[in-house]
Design a protein around this motif. Structure first.
Motif, PDB file in Angstrom:
ATOM      1  N   ILE A  91      72.456 -54.597  12.513  1.00 27.78           N
ATOM      2  CA  ILE A  91      71.908 -56.237  12.226  1.00 27.78           C
ATOM      3  C   ILE A  91      72.536 -57.295  12.829  1.00 27.78           C
ATOM      4  CG2 ILE A  91      71.545 -57.596  10.804  1.00 27.78           C
ATOM      5  CD1 ILE A  91      72.235 -54.820   8.957  1.00 27.78           C
ATOM      6  N   GLN A  92      70.972 -57.343  13.674  1.00 25.69           N
ATOM      7  CA  GLN A  92      71.497 -59.502  14.241  1.00 25.69           C
ATOM      8  C   GLN A  92      70.517 -60.315  14.116  1.00 25.69           C
ATOM      9  OE1 GLN A  92      72.602 -58.256  17.664  1.00 25.69           O
ATOM     10  NE2 GLN A  92      69.989 -57.931  18.887  1.00 25.69           N
ATOM     11  N   PRO A  93      70.890 -61.743  14.294  1.00 22.20           N
ATOM     12  CA  PRO A  93      69.533 -62.311  14.220  1.00 22.20           C
ATOM     13  C   PRO A  93      68.495 -61.962  14.475  1.00 22.20           C
ATOM     14  CG  PRO A  93      71.808 -63.501  14.227  1.00 22.20           C
ATOM     15  CD  PRO A  93      71.851 -62.186  14.513  1.00 22.20           C
ATOM     16  N   GLY A  94      67.192 -61.923  14.136  1.00 22.78           N
ATOM     17  CA  GLY A  94      65.719 -61.307  14.084  1.00 22.78           C
ATOM     18  C   GLY A  94      65.594 -59.958  13.933  1.00 22.78           C
ATOM     19  N   LYS A 108      80.313 -57.494  10.515  1.00 18.84           N
ATOM     20  CA  LYS A 108      81.089 -58.180  11.239  1.00 18.84           C
ATOM     21  C   LYS A 108      80.930 -59.599  10.796  1.00 18.84           C
ATOM     22  CE  LYS A 108      79.869 -54.542  13.901  1.00 18.84           C
ATOM     23  NZ  LYS A 108      78.948 -54.666  15.870  1.00 18.84           N
ATOM     24  N   THR A 109      80.297 -60.682  10.544  1.00 18.73           N
ATOM     25  CA  THR A 109      80.525 -61.644  10.308  1.00 18.73           C
ATOM     26  C   THR A 109      79.505 -62.124   8.991  1.00 18.73           C
ATOM     27  OG1 THR A 109      78.328 -62.483  11.376  1.00 18.73           O
ATOM     28  CG2 THR A 109      80.677 -62.341  12.651  1.00 18.73           C
ATOM     29  N   ALA A 110      80.112 -62.761   8.582  1.00 22.91           N
ATOM     30  CA  ALA A 110      79.034 -63.358   6.941  1.00 22.91           C
ATOM     31  C   ALA A 110      77.959 -63.019   7.493  1.00 22.91           C
ATOM     32  CB  ALA A 110      79.200 -65.329   6.247  1.00 22.91           C
ATOM     33  N   GLY A 148      74.307 -64.449  11.241  1.00 25.20           N
ATOM     34  CA  GLY A 148      75.493 -62.940  11.824  1.00 25.20           C
ATOM     35  C   GLY A 148      74.888 -61.662  12.004  1.00 25.20           C
ATOM     36  N   GLU A 149      76.652 -61.150  11.556  1.00 19.84           N
ATOM     37  CA  GLU A 149      76.430 -59.484  12.431  1.00 19.84           C
ATOM     38  C   GLU A 149      76.860 -58.578  11.847  1.00 19.84           C
ATOM     39  OE1 GLU A 149      77.757 -59.311  16.759  1.00 19.84           O
ATOM     40  OE2 GLU A 149      76.325 -61.126  17.537  1.00 19.84           O
ATOM     41  N   GLY A 150      76.403 -57.672  12.111  1.00 20.78           N
ATOM     42  CA  GLY A 150      76.315 -56.286  11.139  1.00 20.78           C
ATOM     43  C   GLY A 150      76.003 -55.473  11.711  1.00 20.78           C
ATOM     44  N   GLU A 151      75.786 -54.081  10.443  1.00 17.53           N
ATOM     45  CA  GLU A 151      75.281 -52.821  10.337  1.00 17.53           C
ATOM     46  C   GLU A 151      74.136 -52.644   9.101  1.00 17.53           C
ATOM     47  OE1 GLU A 151      78.129 -50.027  12.718  1.00 17.53           O
ATOM     48  OE2 GLU A 151      78.327 -48.894  10.504  1.00 17.53           O
ATOM     49  N   ILE A 152      73.792 -51.015   9.518  1.00 15.29           N
ATOM     50  CA  ILE A 152      72.680 -50.546   8.073  1.00 15.29           C
ATOM     51  C   ILE A 152      73.248 -49.022   8.523  1.00 15.29           C
ATOM     52  CG2 ILE A 152      70.742 -50.754   8.431  1.00 15.29           C
ATOM     53  CD1 ILE A 152      69.926 -50.362   5.463  1.00 15.29           C
ATOM     54  N   GLU A 153      74.088 -48.452   8.050  1.00 15.72           N
ATOM     55  CA  GLU A 153      73.979 -47.187   8.119  1.00 15.72           C
ATOM     56  C   GLU A 153      72.807 -46.137   6.784  1.00 15.72           C
ATOM     57  OE1 GLU A 153      77.533 -43.029   7.900  1.00 15.72           O
ATOM     58  OE2 GLU A 153      77.924 -45.346   7.802  1.00 15.72           O
ATOM     59  N   VAL A 154      72.323 -45.427   7.249  1.00 14.31           N
ATOM     60  CA  VAL A 154      71.194 -44.350   6.312  1.00 14.31           C
ATOM     61  C   VAL A 154      72.578 -43.429   6.171  1.00 14.31           C
ATOM     62  CG1 VAL A 154      69.510 -43.250   5.715  1.00 14.31           C
ATOM     63  CG2 VAL A 154      69.628 -45.696   7.533  1.00 14.31           C
ATOM     64  N   VAL A 155      72.637 -42.954   5.054  1.00 13.79           N
ATOM     65  CA  VAL A 155      73.810 -42.366   4.620  1.00 13.79           C
ATOM     66  C   VAL A 155      72.893 -40.332   4.974  1.00 13.79           C
ATOM     67  CG1 VAL A 155      74.873 -40.442   2.815  1.00 13.79           C
ATOM     68  CG2 VAL A 155      75.029 -43.086   2.693  1.00 13.79           C
ATOM     69  N   GLY A 156      74.125 -40.161   4.991  1.00 14.50           N
ATOM     70  CA  GLY A 156      73.179 -38.519   6.746  1.00 14.50           C
ATOM     71  C   GLY A 156      72.160 -38.927   7.379  1.00 14.50           C
ATOM     72  N   ALA A 159      81.742 -61.379   5.441  1.00 13.95           N
ATOM     73  CA  ALA A 159      82.016 -60.798   6.150  1.00 13.95           C
ATOM     74  C   ALA A 159      83.408 -59.978   6.504  1.00 13.95           C
ATOM     75  CB  ALA A 159      82.936 -62.422   6.911  1.00 13.95           C
ATOM     76  N   GLY A 160      83.131 -58.768   6.404  1.00 11.66           N
ATOM     77  CA  GLY A 160      84.505 -58.226   6.500  1.00 11.66           C
ATOM     78  C   GLY A 160      83.957 -57.097   5.557  1.00 11.66           C
TER      79      GLY A 160
END
Length: 127
Positions: free
Chosen positions: A78-81, A97-99, A64-72, A44-45
């Motif tokens: 990102i979330q379950p599923g 954002k979270t684990a 958990g929740e987060g994100e993937i950013e492709v450079v450029g 997380a974080g």
């Protein structure tokens, strides 16, 4: 047939813990499956720069929740599923954002001791 349980991997040499992620490696090159399989926790974080120049990776989020950013390029939540596949060796930032608990598959398979270098890359294992 290969049968393994998570509790057999945790705390062993196949449990790689870094400041931003923890990868429990179920299948590796030595298992001769043609791919490797990992149960990975993204802490997380955290933010991790990743660039698999030598590998293809597919990732399936199960917690958990987060994100993937492709450079450029684009940023994807990102979330379950949610599944993403790095089929073009995309350099990216992975942010939690979270684990997040992810199931990851690599081709070619990892040997088991890999960690990201300064470019976010895993080395290509010798045959």
């Amino acid at each position: 047939m290969i049968v393994k349980h998570l509790e057999q991997i945790v705390g062993t040499a196949d449990d790689i813990d870094t400041p931003t992620w923890n990868s429990r490696r179920f299948l590796l090159k030595r298992d001769n499956m043609g791919f490797s399989l990992h149960d990975t926790i993204i802490k997380a974080g955290t933010e991790t720069l990743i660039w698999y120049r030598n590998h293809l990776e597919a990732v399936y989020c199960i917690e958990g929740e987060g994100e993937i950013e492709v450079v450029g390029g684009e940023t994807y939540p990102i979330q379950p599923g949610m599944m993403y596949a790095l089929n073009g060796h995309e350099k990216h930032y992975l942010r939690a954002k979270t684990a997040m608990r992810m199931v990851c598959v690599f081709n070619p398979p990892l040997t088991g001791r890999e960690v990201h270098d300064e470019e976010g890359t895993y080395p290509l294992a010798n045959a």
